[in-house]
Design a protein around this motif. Structure first.
Motif, short mmCIF file in Angstrom:
data_model
loop_
_atom_site.label_atom_id
_atom_site.label_comp_id
_atom_site.label_asym_id
_atom_site.label_seq_id
_atom_site.Cartn_x
_atom_site.Cartn_y
_atom_site.Cartn_z
N PRO A 35 41.03 34.47 47.16
CA PRO A 35 41.37 33.23 48.31
C PRO A 35 40.67 32.41 48.57
N GLN A 47 44.07 32.57 42.60
CA GLN A 47 44.49 33.39 44.56
C GLN A 47 44.80 34.93 44.65
N ASN A 54 34.10 36.85 44.81
CA ASN A 54 35.05 37.21 46.50
C ASN A 54 34.16 38.48 46.71
#
Lengths: 424, 424
Positions: free
Chosen positions: B59, B55, A87
């Motif tokens: 995302p 999550q 991420n």
């Protein structure tokens, strides 16, 4: 470009926000131009929760299945950490102990590493990826079953992988700034030790300093791998564990004493009235060894000439006490000893320092400090670089504080001794 | 002695007491003289909890890491189940998908099984052990990474292993007594189907019957493996899914209709005003295929001569709607269609039965029943053994009930038809 192995414990990855913070730290290390391999423990209380589930279905679960269960904990944390790194725009790959090539024997729950074949880790590094490896776990060479390494397992995984990968450093992240001259909760003036030898660190670990496990230090010493113990909450330098802490090219002499360790997890058993015959002590300790009990200190009184009998006292982990007492009672008739005394209200205080080898009088100063604090010494044991005494458990703090002060380890003075060049 | 493969879903192993109950059932099967292989899903809500954690850190987590994370769920349930069996005095071994030899392609999250090499399972059975295998997971042939099989994955694991082991039966345990002629929550008089063909079961699954996934029935059909769908809460016979449900040597004829299925998970998209030129429809469905969207029913209106334009309607999983709408908007100028209509308030009602092949008038009876219930039909699609209609979502229950009754599927009458030998 260096190869850095980092290990994060369960409290460093306790929840999603912790994991994200650790991911940032890992990415920063990568961005600084390093290859990075990360060893991670299970999140926070995961292992305890899994153990609780196991207890609910079986009072004595088979070791193979317990290892299968517990290793799911690292699988969760490592996958989440790899996601958090992805991420941030960097590629990470998570690997189980088996995938990382951590080959062990078949002793479930306390397996020993017998080989490390990190081909997949090297491949990931070659692809510019950050490798995330499950700590605490491996795969048995014979049965190909999943194993766990037992206490200190994740630290040992980190050091073993770092050694196999010929890493430049193994960073062990924890919630304190490094190794201190004493537990700062007992001695607020305790000082962070900048560098310490493997030998001293092993004595510290064996004597109750909980930051590093004895086993991982042994492993690092064998491969001469530098360990850097540091806080995951700051970027400050922590404590370097190396072969020669004085090799930095300074004029400083090694301090006499590195630190004072303590341990409240042991108990004392006294075998009273053992007939003073050849081989009786050997039978007692053979019995305990067969029960897989690790004995720490042993004291045998001088035999009383009148009775031809002697007392043998030893210390052991309190958790092993009932096993030991049961094993000893079984041989009471054969040995002919009179009774067993048990005391779990003891504590061990240890003074560790490579410098004591060449400095006479250390023992005297240590005993005097403890005596002046009004603390009675029950047992004594020494090595080349350590003196340990057993005292009453409620006197541990007083003994630690007294010893720390007697050897000028408190921050104000010590800074002068180490960095000020007083010539001691 | 038979080889029985049993599969228990997440609700059957939701907590420690459920796991202990399942363990007793497995041990009973073993004690009855069978070799037993058990496939188990993750406990209750574990998968959802892990997805929630994912999550929180990312995302859009990478598929490889998501699979690594999710597969920890079965690792927990299978180890606990093996412990519970051991606690009953029987030896059990748990195996990950990888250890069980479930070899897949590399499509993380929806991997296809390409080979099953259950050497370790056979070895365990040879040693008299009960084998517990993680459902839903495998290992990719090329990359040796952990994969998951996607929806219906645990059922598919069970059938694939049963086929590879040449098991006598694959028992799928669930929380209902078997496959019913309709959802008993809608039609309380729905009847359990004792035997059904693979073809009919595949149509039932494709049309929304949730007990068995289409994929696992396809797999069983290919290997002609009998599936027994039954309740984990009783020892009653459930529903047998087999190649020829009438081969039991009775005089009974096959019922015309096996059951009525329904599905509320689809939505309808209408592409309005498509120029009636060759290849326009092909472009639309090529675009949707490239976006990996599974289209179900398609209806193209007769072109209006005046405008030279037509409308194309199709149904798709509601969860794919936004992806489909986005993909279609991108080609609006190129195709030159006028607008897009979207309707997620639809439902599909399907009549399934191998007997309708040789019985004319089934379609007429079905449509008449729905019309008499005051329900409007929006789209129609048929196969050799199925008729499906799209109706308003709030009219699904009425249509299902009407169809069920029109074909005498309600328990009172149906018992007579099937067992009473009325000769229909």
């Amino acid at each position: 470009m260096a190869l850095v192995v980092q290990k994060y414990g369960g409290s460093s990855v306790a929840d999603a926000s912790c994991i994200k913070r650790v991911a940032q730290r890992i990415v920063a290390t990568k961005k600084a131009g390093n290859d990075v391999v990360v060893i991670v423990s299970a999140m926070g209380d995961t292992t305890d929760e899994l153990l609780d589930l196991a207890q609910q279905v079986s009072p004595l679960p088979p070791g193979r299945e317990l290892d299968m269960l517990l290793t799911s904990g690292e699988r969760i944390s490592m996958a989440l950490l790899a996601m958090a790194i992805a991420n941030l725009g960097h590629e990470a790959r998570s690997f189980t102990g088996s995938q990382a090539g951590v080959i062990t024997d078949s002793s479930h729950g306390r397996a020993r590493i017998i080989d490390v074949t990190p081909g997949r880790i090297q491949e990931a590094l070659g692809n510019g990826q950050i490798a995330i490896v499950a700590g605490f776990q491996g795969v048995s060479q014979d049965t190909k079953d999943i194993t766990t390494l037992g206490r200190g397992g994740s630290d040992t995984t980190a050091v073993a992988l770092a050694a196999a990968l010929e890493a430049d450093v193994c960073e062990i992240y924890t919630d304190v700034d490094g190794i201190f001259t004493a537990d700062p909760r007992i001695v607020p003036t305790a000082r962070k030790i900048p560098r310490i030898s493997y030998d001293e660190m092993m004595e510290m670990a064996a004597c109750g300093a909980k930051i590093l496990h004895l086993r991982c230090v042994e492993y690092a010493r064998r491969f001469n791998l530098p360990i850097h113990v540091r806080s995951s909450f700051s970027t400050k330098e922590g404590t370097w564990v190396v072969s020669d802490p004085d090799s930095e090219g300074t004029e400083m002499e090694q301090p006499i004493i590195s630190g004072v360790a303590h341990d409240r997890s042991e108990a004392k058993i006294t075998v009273v009235g053992v007939p003073d015959k050849v081989g009786e002590a050997a039978t007692i300790f053979k019995t305990l060894a067969d029960a897989e009990i690790n004995i720490d200190m042993i004291v045998q009184n001088v035999s009383a000439a009148a009775t031809g009998r002697t007392d043998i006292s030893f210390t052991l982990p309190t958790t092993d006490s009932s096993t030991a007492l049961t094993a000893l009672k079984k041989i009471q008739d054969r040995i002919g000893f009179e009774s067993l005394l048990f005391d779990d209200q003891i504590g061990k205080v240890s003074l560790i320092g490579a410098g004591m080898r060449s400095h006479p009088g250390v023992t005297a100063t240590f005993f005097a400090a403890i005596a002046n604090a009004g603390v009675n010494i029950e047992m004594i044991s020494t090595s080349e670089i350590r003196i340990s005494v057993i005292v009453g458990q409620d006197e541990v703090d007083a003994a630690v504080t007294a010893a720390h002060h007697a050897f000028n380890l408190d921050a104000d003075q010590v800074e002068a001794v180490v960095y000020g060049g007083t010539g001691r």
